[in-house]
Design a protein around this motif. Structure first.
Motif, short mmCIF file in Angstrom:
data_model
loop_
_atom_site.label_atom_id
_atom_site.label_comp_id
_atom_site.label_asym_id
_atom_site.label_seq_id
_atom_site.Cartn_x
_atom_site.Cartn_y
_atom_site.Cartn_z
N GLN A 196 0.85 -1.18 0.00
CA GLN A 196 0.00 0.00 0.00
C GLN A 196 0.88 1.23 0.00
N ASN A 197 0.41 2.27 -0.68
CA ASN A 197 1.10 3.54 -0.65
C ASN A 197 0.12 4.70 -0.77
N PRO A 198 0.34 5.78 -0.01
CA PRO A 198 1.43 5.94 0.95
C PRO A 198 1.14 5.23 2.27
N ARG A 199 2.10 5.13 3.12
CA ARG A 199 1.89 4.54 4.44
C ARG A 199 1.31 5.56 5.41
N TYR A 200 1.68 6.80 5.22
CA TYR A 200 1.19 7.87 6.07
C TYR A 200 0.84 9.05 5.17
N LEU A 201 -0.28 9.71 5.49
CA LEU A 201 -0.69 10.86 4.69
C LEU A 201 -1.47 11.81 5.56
N ILE A 202 -1.06 13.08 5.53
CA ILE A 202 -1.83 14.15 6.16
C ILE A 202 -2.28 15.07 5.05
N THR A 203 -3.58 15.31 4.99
CA THR A 203 -4.11 16.13 3.92
C THR A 203 -5.18 17.06 4.46
N VAL A 204 -5.72 17.89 3.59
CA VAL A 204 -6.75 18.85 4.01
C VAL A 204 -8.08 18.47 3.40
N THR A 205 -9.13 18.93 4.04
CA THR A 205 -10.49 18.65 3.58
C THR A 205 -10.66 19.04 2.13
N GLY A 206 -11.24 18.13 1.35
CA GLY A 206 -11.59 18.43 -0.03
C GLY A 206 -10.52 18.14 -1.07
N LYS A 207 -9.33 17.82 -0.65
CA LYS A 207 -8.26 17.58 -1.62
C LYS A 207 -8.22 16.10 -2.00
N LYS A 208 -8.57 15.81 -3.23
CA LYS A 208 -8.68 14.44 -3.70
C LYS A 208 -7.39 13.67 -3.48
N LEU A 209 -7.55 12.40 -3.07
CA LEU A 209 -6.37 11.57 -2.88
C LEU A 209 -6.67 10.13 -3.28
N THR A 210 -5.61 9.41 -3.59
CA THR A 210 -5.70 8.00 -3.95
C THR A 210 -4.71 7.21 -3.13
N VAL A 211 -5.16 6.12 -2.54
CA VAL A 211 -4.28 5.19 -1.86
C VAL A 211 -4.17 3.95 -2.74
N THR A 212 -2.96 3.61 -3.11
CA THR A 212 -2.80 2.47 -4.01
C THR A 212 -2.66 1.17 -3.22
N CYS A 213 -3.06 0.09 -3.86
CA CYS A 213 -2.93 -1.24 -3.28
C CYS A 213 -2.57 -2.20 -4.40
N SER A 214 -1.58 -3.02 -4.14
CA SER A 214 -1.15 -3.97 -5.16
C SER A 214 -0.80 -5.30 -4.50
N GLN A 215 -1.18 -6.40 -5.15
CA GLN A 215 -0.83 -7.73 -4.63
C GLN A 215 -0.18 -8.56 -5.73
N ASN A 216 0.74 -9.43 -5.33
CA ASN A 216 1.49 -10.23 -6.30
C ASN A 216 1.16 -11.71 -6.21
N ILE A 252 -10.04 5.62 -3.67
CA ILE A 252 -10.08 7.03 -4.03
C ILE A 252 -11.00 7.79 -3.09
N LEU A 253 -10.48 8.88 -2.55
CA LEU A 253 -11.31 9.79 -1.76
C LEU A 253 -11.42 11.07 -2.56
N GLU A 254 -12.57 11.29 -3.16
CA GLU A 254 -12.75 12.43 -4.06
C GLU A 254 -12.70 13.75 -3.29
N SER A 255 -13.31 13.78 -2.13
CA SER A 255 -13.34 15.00 -1.33
C SER A 255 -13.25 14.61 0.14
N PRO A 256 -12.03 14.35 0.60
CA PRO A 256 -11.86 13.82 1.96
C PRO A 256 -12.41 14.77 3.02
N SER A 257 -12.93 14.18 4.08
CA SER A 257 -13.43 14.95 5.21
C SER A 257 -12.77 14.42 6.49
N PRO A 258 -12.77 15.21 7.55
CA PRO A 258 -12.11 14.78 8.79
C PRO A 258 -12.61 13.45 9.33
#
Lengths: 113, 106
Positions: A6-26, A77-83
């Motif tokens: 998974q990436n990232p392992r740690y993330l601090i962001t602000v409300t409303g800023k879209k983010l994606t956490v990736t996940c991959s398995q082998n 995917i978090l399109e508009s993250p909230s607290p």
């Protein structure tokens, strides 16, 4: 080595800023899922996927999206993250053959301010 | 009622003690059951599956009671390294309990 990453392992962001956490398995697993873990509530399933292009809502899907374009990847995917989405997130995968072990990624600690 | 319920603990026991956790489930059609172990801030890892006839793995014994709809985990001769949170999991859609926290003290 068989693993879920998974990436990232740690993330601090602000409300409303879209983010994606990736996940991959082998491990060529068909089934993949996302959980969030909050104190006192345990692991709650957000979304899961039985195979490529097949996704379904879990228990707490609101505010999240997923996609499964390739078997090995299952981004969250978090399109508009909230607290209230501040949490520890785990991706997991397993084979769909029989009652088998689910393998977890190392977790992503997300803080939304 | 939650689908899977566990006593959150914490259970604080001395080394060498025997400790048991129960986990109740609401879906009588549930077919598969597991115990996972989770160390602080780490991912859960499979400890053992739970079979209908009960099963043992070293110091760990898992049992299933379908009539009363619960599974149990017994840990004998507790070690310091057994300190963790133990999660019960029901069914292949992986319904998790909230976990029972165990601390083994010297």
């Amino acid at each position: 080595e068989a693993q879920v990453t998974q990436n990232p392992r740690y993330l601090i962001t602000v409300t409303g800023k879209k983010l994606t956490v990736t996940c991959s398995q082998n491990m060529n697993h068909e089934y993949m899922s996302w959980y969030r873990q909050d104190p006192g509530l345990g692991l709650r399933q957000i979304y899961y996927s039985m195979n490529v292009e097949v996704t379904d809502k879990g228990d707490v899907p609101e505010g999240y999206k997923v996609s499964r374009k390739e078997k090995r990847n299952f981004p969250l995917i978090l399109e508009s993250p909230s607290p209230n989405q501040t949490s520890l997130y785990f991706c997991a995968s397993r084979s769909i053959a029989g009652e088998v072990e689910q393998y977890f990624g190392p977790g992503t600690r997300l803080t939304v301010t | 009622r939650k689908e899977v319920e566990q006593d959150p603990g914490p259970f604080n026991v001395p080394e060498g003690a025997t400790v048991a956790f129960n986990c109740t489930y609401s879906n009588s059609a549930s077919q598969s059951f597991f115990w996972y172990r989770q160390d602080c801030r780490k991912e859960p890892k499979l400890l053992m599956s739970v079979y209908s006839s009960g099963n043992e793995d070293g110091r760990f014994t898992a049992q299933l009671n379908r009539a009363s709809q619960y599974i149990s985990l017994l840990i004998r001769d507790s070690k310091l390294s057994d300190s963790a949170t133990y999660l019960c999991v029901v069914n292949n859609d992986m319904r998790f309990g909230a976990g029972t926290r165990l601390t083994v003290k010297p």
